[in-house]
Design a protein around this motif. Structure first.
Motif, PDB file in Angstrom:
ATOM      1  N   ILE A 144      22.992  21.320 -56.717  1.00  0.00           N
ATOM      2  CA  ILE A 144      23.332  20.663 -57.976  1.00  0.00           C
ATOM      3  C   ILE A 144      24.847  20.628 -58.143  1.00  0.00           C
ATOM      4  O   ILE A 144      25.586  21.326 -57.439  1.00  0.00           O
ATOM      5  CB  ILE A 144      22.712  21.402 -59.181  1.00  0.00           C
ATOM      6  N   GLU A 145      25.306  19.825 -59.086  1.00  0.00           N
ATOM      7  CA  GLU A 145      26.728  19.765 -59.421  1.00  0.00           C
ATOM      8  C   GLU A 145      27.012  20.820 -60.487  1.00  0.00           C
ATOM      9  O   GLU A 145      27.035  20.541 -61.688  1.00  0.00           O
ATOM     10  CB  GLU A 145      27.093  18.368 -59.915  1.00  0.00           C
ATOM     11  N   ALA A 146      27.214  22.056 -60.047  1.00  0.00           N
ATOM     12  CA  ALA A 146      27.317  23.185 -60.971  1.00  0.00           C
ATOM     13  C   ALA A 146      28.478  23.035 -61.947  1.00  0.00           C
ATOM     14  O   ALA A 146      28.327  23.276 -63.154  1.00  0.00           O
ATOM     15  CB  ALA A 146      27.452  24.489 -60.183  1.00  0.00           C
ATOM     16  N   THR A 147      29.636  22.649 -61.450  1.00  0.00           N
ATOM     17  CA  THR A 147      30.813  22.547 -62.317  1.00  0.00           C
ATOM     18  C   THR A 147      30.614  21.479 -63.383  1.00  0.00           C
ATOM     19  O   THR A 147      30.899  21.694 -64.572  1.00  0.00           O
ATOM     20  CB  THR A 147      32.064  22.229 -61.480  1.00  0.00           C
ATOM     21  N   GLU A 148      30.116  20.328 -62.976  1.00  0.00           N
ATOM     22  CA  GLU A 148      29.895  19.229 -63.922  1.00  0.00           C
ATOM     23  C   GLU A 148      28.882  19.616 -64.990  1.00  0.00           C
ATOM     24  O   GLU A 148      29.093  19.373 -66.192  1.00  0.00           O
ATOM     25  CB  GLU A 148      29.416  17.998 -63.157  1.00  0.00           C
ATOM     26  N   LEU A 149      27.783  20.242 -64.585  1.00  0.00           N
ATOM     27  CA  LEU A 149      26.752  20.644 -65.544  1.00  0.00           C
ATOM     28  C   LEU A 149      27.249  21.737 -66.477  1.00  0.00           C
ATOM     29  O   LEU A 149      26.908  21.758 -67.667  1.00  0.00           O
ATOM     30  CB  LEU A 149      25.503  21.112 -64.792  1.00  0.00           C
ATOM     31  N   ALA A 150      28.054  22.649 -65.950  1.00  0.00           N
ATOM     32  CA  ALA A 150      28.592  23.725 -66.786  1.00  0.00           C
ATOM     33  C   ALA A 150      29.458  23.157 -67.907  1.00  0.00           C
ATOM     34  O   ALA A 150      29.384  23.601 -69.056  1.00  0.00           O
ATOM     35  CB  ALA A 150      29.386  24.706 -65.933  1.00  0.00           C
ATOM     36  N   HIS A 151      30.284  22.171 -67.588  1.00  0.00           N
ATOM     37  CA  HIS A 151      31.152  21.582 -68.609  1.00  0.00           C
ATOM     38  C   HIS A 151      30.354  20.752 -69.614  1.00  0.00           C
ATOM     39  O   HIS A 151      30.794  20.569 -70.753  1.00  0.00           O
ATOM     40  CB  HIS A 151      32.234  20.732 -67.946  1.00  0.00           C
ATOM     41  N   GLU A 152      29.183  20.280 -69.206  1.00  0.00           N
ATOM     42  CA  GLU A 152      28.363  19.483 -70.116  1.00  0.00           C
ATOM     43  C   GLU A 152      27.543  20.347 -71.067  1.00  0.00           C
ATOM     44  O   GLU A 152      27.387  20.007 -72.247  1.00  0.00           O
ATOM     45  CB  GLU A 152      27.426  18.577 -69.317  1.00  0.00           C
ATOM     46  N   GLU A 156      33.060  26.647 -73.512  1.00  0.00           N
ATOM     47  CA  GLU A 156      34.316  26.544 -72.755  1.00  0.00           C
ATOM     48  C   GLU A 156      34.532  27.779 -71.890  1.00  0.00           C
ATOM     49  O   GLU A 156      34.951  27.677 -70.733  1.00  0.00           O
ATOM     50  CB  GLU A 156      35.484  26.368 -73.729  1.00  0.00           C
ATOM     51  N   ASN A 157      34.238  28.954 -72.440  1.00  0.00           N
ATOM     52  CA  ASN A 157      34.432  30.190 -71.685  1.00  0.00           C
ATOM     53  C   ASN A 157      33.457  30.283 -70.512  1.00  0.00           C
ATOM     54  O   ASN A 157      33.833  30.681 -69.400  1.00  0.00           O
ATOM     55  CB  ASN A 157      34.249  31.399 -72.595  1.00  0.00           C
ATOM     56  N   GLU A 158      32.198  29.891 -70.732  1.00  0.00           N
ATOM     57  CA  GLU A 158      31.207  29.943 -69.651  1.00  0.00           C
ATOM     58  C   GLU A 158      31.546  28.939 -68.552  1.00  0.00           C
ATOM     59  O   GLU A 158      31.395  29.234 -67.357  1.00  0.00           O
ATOM     60  CB  GLU A 158      29.816  29.669 -70.213  1.00  0.00           C
ATOM     61  N   ALA A 159      32.003  27.748 -68.947  1.00  0.00           N
ATOM     62  CA  ALA A 159      32.400  26.749 -67.953  1.00  0.00           C
ATOM     63  C   ALA A 159      33.575  27.259 -67.124  1.00  0.00           C
ATOM     64  O   ALA A 159      33.652  27.017 -65.912  1.00  0.00           O
ATOM     65  CB  ALA A 159      32.765  25.439 -68.641  1.00  0.00           C
ATOM     66  N   ARG A 160      34.486  27.984 -67.768  1.00  0.00           N
ATOM     67  CA  ARG A 160      35.624  28.552 -67.042  1.00  0.00           C
ATOM     68  C   ARG A 160      35.149  29.573 -66.004  1.00  0.00           C
ATOM     69  O   ARG A 160      35.679  29.637 -64.893  1.00  0.00           O
ATOM     70  CB  ARG A 160      36.591  29.221 -68.026  1.00  0.00           C
TER      71      ARG A 160
END
Length: 241
Positions: A144-152, A156-160
C-alpha cells in the motif's frame, strides 16, 4: 456429516488457536488467533454450525476463497462466544447480534464485550467482562501507499511518525497505527465513520494514547497494546467503562 458438527469444529479451533493476549492485558481481556485453512473440508465442517441466515450470506460470495473465509470466520466467532461463556452447548446455538454500529454481542449476557477482526492469514477474537474492547489485525504483506494514506487519515503527528520510519519499517509502522486506531474505535462501540482522528497514538518510547474523546473519559481510561507477529500487525485497546 452431522447437522451440527460442533465437536469437530471445537476440536479444530482448540488445536489451532494461539493465545495472543498481551501480558499487560491478561487481567482485563482474552485474545485468540486462529489461522485460515485452505482445506475445503474445514469450511464444510464449519458451515454446519452457522445459522441459516449466515449460510445465505455465505452464498452471496462469488469467490470460493472469500466464501470459505466468511464461513470459518463466523464459526470462530461462535467458538469464542462459547469459550467466553464456558458453554458446552452446540455452537449453532451460540447466536451473536450486532448493534447498529456493528459491535457484536450475546443477548444472554450483559456487560460481556467482544471484538473480532480478520485478514487473509487468519482470525482474531477478543472478549472482556470488565472493559470495552477493540481488536484489529492487518496483513503486513499487502503493498500500500503508507505515506499517502497516513497523511489522508492520520493526525499530523502520526503521519510524521510514518514519514520518519525507515523504508524497511514504514509499512509496519503504518499498520501498527492503523490497527491501534481501529481497535480504539471498536472499544467504544464505534466504527470507521466515527473518524480515525478521534484517537491519536504515539509509538515511542512505548505505545500510548495522546488523545481520546472527552465524552469517553479521555486518554486515561484507555490502554493500548500492540501484538507483534510475523507478517501481521495486530492491536488490542481496552476501555475502562
Amino acid at each position: 456429516m452431522k447437522l451440527d458438527d460442533s465437536d469437530w469444529v471445537n476440536n479444530l479451533f482448540k488445536s489451532t488457536a494461539e493465545d495472543w493476549t498481551p501480558t499487560t492485558a491478561r487481567d482485563s481481556a482474552q485474545v485468540l488467533f486462529v489461522p485460515f485453512s485452505d482445506d475445503e473440508n474445514t469450511s464444510v465442517h464449519c458451515a454446519t454450525v452457522l445459522s441459516n441466515a449466515e449460510l445465505v450470506s455465505a452464498d452471496t460470495f462469488l469467490n470460493a476463497n472469500d466464501k470459505n473465509h466468511f464461513i470459518q470466520r463466523r464459526a470462530f466467532r461462535k467458538y469464542c462466544g462459547a469459550r467466553a461463556l464456558g458453554s458446552t452447548r452446540a455452537l449453532r446455538n451460540i447466536e451473536f447480534y450486532e448493534t447498529d454500529k456493528g459491535r457484536p454481542y450475546l443477548s444472554s449476557v450483559r456487560g460481556l464485550w467482544f471484538s473480532f477482526s480478520s485478514c487473509q492469514l487468519g482470525f482474531l477474537g477478543a472478549w472482556s467482562f470488565t472493559h470495552g474492547i477493540g481488536t484489529d489485525i492487518e496483513d503486513q504483506t499487502r503493498n500500500i501507499e503508507a505515506t499517502e494514506l497516513a497523511h489522508e487519515f492520520f493526525s499530523e503527528n502520526e503521519a510524521r511518525i510514518v514519514d520518519e520510519a525507515t523504508d524497511a519499517t514504514r509499512l509496519r509502522t503504518f499498520f501498527n497505527l492503523w490497527s491501534l486506531k481501529e481497535s480504539a474505535l471498536k472499544s467504544i462501540g464505534e466504527g470507521l465513520p466515527f473518524g480515525l482522528d478521534a484517537f491519536e497514538f504515539d509509538l515511542s518510547p512505548d505505545v500510548h494514547l495522546n488523545h481520546a474523546p472527552v465524552q469517553y473519559g479521555g486518554a486515561g481510561r484507555f490502554q493500548a497494546h500492540l501484538i507483534e507477529r510475523d507478517n501481521t500487525c495486530a492491536a488490542l485497546v481496552t476501555h475502562l467503562l
